[in-house]
Scaffold this active site. Structure first.
Site, PDB file in Angstrom:
ATOM      1  CB  ALA A  24      -0.928  -0.010   1.207  1.00 56.43           C
ATOM      2  NE  ARG A  36      -0.679  -3.570   9.564  1.00 53.39           N
ATOM      3  CZ  ARG A  36      -1.162  -4.306   8.588  1.00 53.39           C
ATOM      4  NH1 ARG A  36      -1.093  -3.880   7.352  1.00 53.39           N
ATOM      5  NH2 ARG A  36      -1.721  -5.467   8.832  1.00 53.39           N
ATOM      6  CB  ILE A 105      -7.044  -4.080  -4.606  1.00 53.49           C
ATOM      7  CG1 ILE A 105      -7.338  -2.945  -3.606  1.00 53.49           C
ATOM      8  CG2 ILE A 105      -6.748  -5.379  -3.861  1.00 53.49           C
ATOM      9  CD1 ILE A 105      -8.606  -3.153  -2.787  1.00 53.49           C
ATOM     10  CG  HIS A 121      -4.340  -8.979  -1.547  1.00 55.72           C
ATOM     11  ND1 HIS A 121      -3.801  -8.201  -0.555  1.00 55.72           N
ATOM     12  CD2 HIS A 121      -4.063 -10.258  -1.199  1.00 55.72           C
ATOM     13  CE1 HIS A 121      -3.218  -8.976   0.356  1.00 55.72           C
ATOM     14  NE2 HIS A 121      -3.358 -10.225  -0.024  1.00 55.72           N
ATOM     15  CB  CYS A 129     -21.812 -12.192 -11.913  1.00 57.13           C
ATOM     16  SG  CYS A 129     -23.469 -12.761 -11.484  1.00 57.13           S
ATOM     17  CB  CYS A 134     -23.659 -15.504 -14.204  1.00 57.00           C
ATOM     18  SG  CYS A 134     -23.380 -13.965 -15.085  1.00 57.00           S
ATOM     19  CB  SER A 192       5.005  -4.065   1.758  1.00 51.82           C
ATOM     20  OG  SER A 192       4.426  -5.085   2.568  1.00 51.82           O
ATOM     21  CB  SER A 193       4.561  -3.015   7.340  1.00 49.69           C
ATOM     22  OG  SER A 193       3.333  -3.698   7.203  1.00 49.69           O
ATOM     23  CG  ASN A 217       8.036   0.499   4.163  1.00 46.27           C
ATOM     24  OD1 ASN A 217       7.097   0.585   3.381  1.00 46.27           O
ATOM     25  ND2 ASN A 217       7.868   0.398   5.474  1.00 46.27           N
TER      26      ASN A 217
HETATM   27  P1  NAD Z   1       0.966  -1.963   5.153  1.00 49.53           P
HETATM   28  O1  NAD Z   1      -0.075  -0.980   5.565  1.00 49.53           O
HETATM   29  O2  NAD Z   1       1.274  -3.123   5.967  1.00 49.53           O
HETATM   30  O3  NAD Z   1       2.322  -1.258   4.899  1.00 49.53           O
HETATM   31  C1  NAD Z   1       2.424  -0.103   4.160  1.00 49.53           C
HETATM   32  C2  NAD Z   1       3.812   0.394   4.463  1.00 49.53           C
HETATM   33  O4  NAD Z   1       4.076   1.451   3.561  1.00 49.53           O
HETATM   34  C3  NAD Z   1       3.958   0.942   5.887  1.00 49.53           C
HETATM   35  O5  NAD Z   1       5.119   0.423   6.481  1.00 49.53           O
HETATM   36  C4  NAD Z   1       4.073   2.462   5.666  1.00 49.53           C
HETATM   37  O6  NAD Z   1       4.870   3.085   6.620  1.00 49.53           O
HETATM   38  C5  NAD Z   1       4.690   2.482   4.289  1.00 49.53           C
HETATM   39  N1  NAD Z   1       4.438   3.724   3.554  1.00 49.53           N
HETATM   40  C6  NAD Z   1       3.346   4.511   3.578  1.00 49.53           C
HETATM   41  N2  NAD Z   1       3.478   5.544   2.751  1.00 49.53           N
HETATM   42  C7  NAD Z   1       4.704   5.411   2.181  1.00 49.53           C
HETATM   43  C8  NAD Z   1       5.426   6.188   1.225  1.00 49.53           C
HETATM   44  N3  NAD Z   1       4.917   7.301   0.701  1.00 49.53           N
HETATM   45  N4  NAD Z   1       6.641   5.744   0.843  1.00 49.53           N
HETATM   46  C9  NAD Z   1       7.167   4.616   1.394  1.00 49.53           C
HETATM   47  N5  NAD Z   1       6.539   3.852   2.303  1.00 49.53           N
HETATM   48  C10 NAD Z   1       5.310   4.242   2.692  1.00 49.53           C
HETATM   49  O7  NAD Z   1       0.547  -2.304   3.675  1.00 49.53           O
HETATM   50  P2  NAD Z   1       0.605  -3.637   3.019  1.00 49.53           P
HETATM   51  O8  NAD Z   1       1.725  -4.458   3.532  1.00 49.53           O
HETATM   52  O9  NAD Z   1       0.512  -3.389   1.587  1.00 49.53           O
HETATM   53  O10 NAD Z   1      -0.746  -4.362   3.507  1.00 49.53           O
HETATM   54  C11 NAD Z   1      -1.972  -3.737   3.631  1.00 49.53           C
HETATM   55  C12 NAD Z   1      -3.071  -4.521   2.970  1.00 49.53           C
HETATM   56  O11 NAD Z   1      -4.047  -3.590   2.587  1.00 49.53           O
HETATM   57  C13 NAD Z   1      -2.666  -5.212   1.719  1.00 49.53           C
HETATM   58  O12 NAD Z   1      -3.240  -6.462   1.771  1.00 49.53           O
HETATM   59  C14 NAD Z   1      -3.325  -4.451   0.554  1.00 49.53           C
HETATM   60  O13 NAD Z   1      -4.027  -5.318  -0.296  1.00 49.53           O
HETATM   61  C15 NAD Z   1      -4.355  -3.608   1.205  1.00 49.53           C
HETATM   62  N6  NAD Z   1      -4.378  -2.200   0.758  1.00 49.53           N
HETATM   63  C16 NAD Z   1      -4.222  -1.896  -0.561  1.00 49.53           C
HETATM   64  C17 NAD Z   1      -4.228  -0.564  -0.955  1.00 49.53           C
HETATM   65  C18 NAD Z   1      -4.051  -0.223  -2.408  1.00 49.53           C
HETATM   66  O14 NAD Z   1      -4.394  -1.044  -3.265  1.00 49.53           O
HETATM   67  N7  NAD Z   1      -3.504   0.941  -2.723  1.00 49.53           N
HETATM   68  C19 NAD Z   1      -4.388   0.451  -0.010  1.00 49.53           C
HETATM   69  C20 NAD Z   1      -4.571   0.080   1.327  1.00 49.53           C
HETATM   70  C21 NAD Z   1      -4.547  -1.245   1.697  1.00 49.53           C
END
Ligand code: NAD
Length: 249
Positions: A24, A36, A105, A121, A129, A134, A192-193, A217
């Site tokens: 994210a 988060r 996503i 995801h 559907c 379908c 990603s965390s 990150n």
């Molecule tokens: P996470 O929330 O675990 O981690 C996101 C990480 O990105 C965090 O550590 C945060 O500090 C870091 N971060 C935030 N902004 C940043 C930036 N500008 N530059 C660098 N790092 C940055 O996210 P995750 O591990 O992807 O898991 C969250 C779940 O939520 C996933 O399953 C995902 O499918 C879903 N999700 C998707 C979206 C999307 O599609 N954009 C948005 C929110 C959540």
């Protein structure tokens, strides 16, 4: 930081197969909050509540309640890719990276022009559907304008579900994602965390003898201890731009 950026560019040059793993955090610069972070819905509503609302059982039990929540927080069709998405597409076109495995996503890698994207995801721009006979898939603009809160299949009237993996559902492209990550010589994690399984598990299974791990990150991740290079930044687009410039020299 410049030194770390140079090291990443060197690692990419020396790697036979580089796979990027995104979460994210790569899309926050495009305007989509992560879960988060400060503006994330986990902070605002609590993780348990969100997990319950976007669980497949809740969707089946009460689709109105699900869509009331989903439409407020998960409609990304108007959002444009950020600099980071475009640079990753350019890096793939130039042969620097092999593929992107993403938890997102939002479809922004594909919109930016990346070809070899493995979304685990699903894709919030599509709706499927739920009628087993379908199973047609629609683009969001074809169905989200409907008057009803819960979109219906124009063909059979069945309830449409966003084509995303809800809690309680299996991820998409499991084998493909795992194979890509485990066969890479260099893994670059961006935004990603590394909390969410099973993707985080694939990265945690990385082999320090044969693979290098780079993490870009904001804040800590669960694999910082194993990373060859970690850059803590919230401007991933600017970092990738500098890496790309060095690669071109
Ligand atoms: P996470 O929330 O675990 O981690 C996101 C990480 O990105 C965090 O550590 C945060 O500090 C870091 N971060 C935030 N902004 C940043 C930036 N500008 N530059 C660098 N790092 C940055 O996210 P995750 O591990 O992807 O898991 C969250 C779940 O939520 C996933 O399953 C995902 O499918 C879903 N999700 C998707 C979206 C999307 O599609 N954009 C948005 C929110 C959540």
């Amino acid at each position: 930081m410049q030194n770390l950026i140079e090291q990443i560019a060197n690692s990419i040059t020396n790697s036979k197969k580089t796979v990027v793993v995104t979460g994210a955090g790569i899309s926050t610069e495009a305007g989509i909050p992560d879960f988060r972070g400060e503006n994330g819905i986990y902070r605002k509503l609590g993780e348990d509540r969100v997990m319950e609302l976007i669980h497949i059982d809740s969707f089946r039990r009460d689709p109105e309640r699900f869509y009331d929540f989903y439409r407020k927080h998960f409609v990304y069709s108007q959002v444009e890719p950020s600099k980071a998405h475009y640079i990753l597409a350019e890096m793939e076109a130039k042969g620097y990276i092999h593929s992107i495995v993403t938890q997102n996503i939002d479809n922004l890698h594909q919109k930016a022009g990346s070809k070899n994207v493995i979304p685990v995801h699903g894709n919030a721009d599509n709706f499927v559907c739920m009628n087993q006979q379908c199973r047609l898939i629609y683009a969001s603009e074809a169905v989200l304008h409907q008057d009803d809160l819960v979109p219906r299949c124009p063909e059979c009237g069945g309830i449409l579900k966003p084509d995303v993996v809800l809690f309680g559902e299996n991820i998409y492209n499991y084998m493909d994602a795992q194979d890509n990550i485990l066969s890479a010589q260099l893994i670059i994690v961006i935004g990603s965390s590394l909390t969410v399984y099973p993707l985080a598990g694939f990265v945690r299974a990385f082999d320090s003898f044969t693979q290098d791990l780079v993490i870009i990150n904001k804040g800590p991740t669960y694999m910082d201890h194993a990373a060859k290079i970690k850059i803590d930044t919230n401007t991933t687009g600017a970092v990738l731009e500098q890496i790309c410039r060095l690669l071109a020299q």
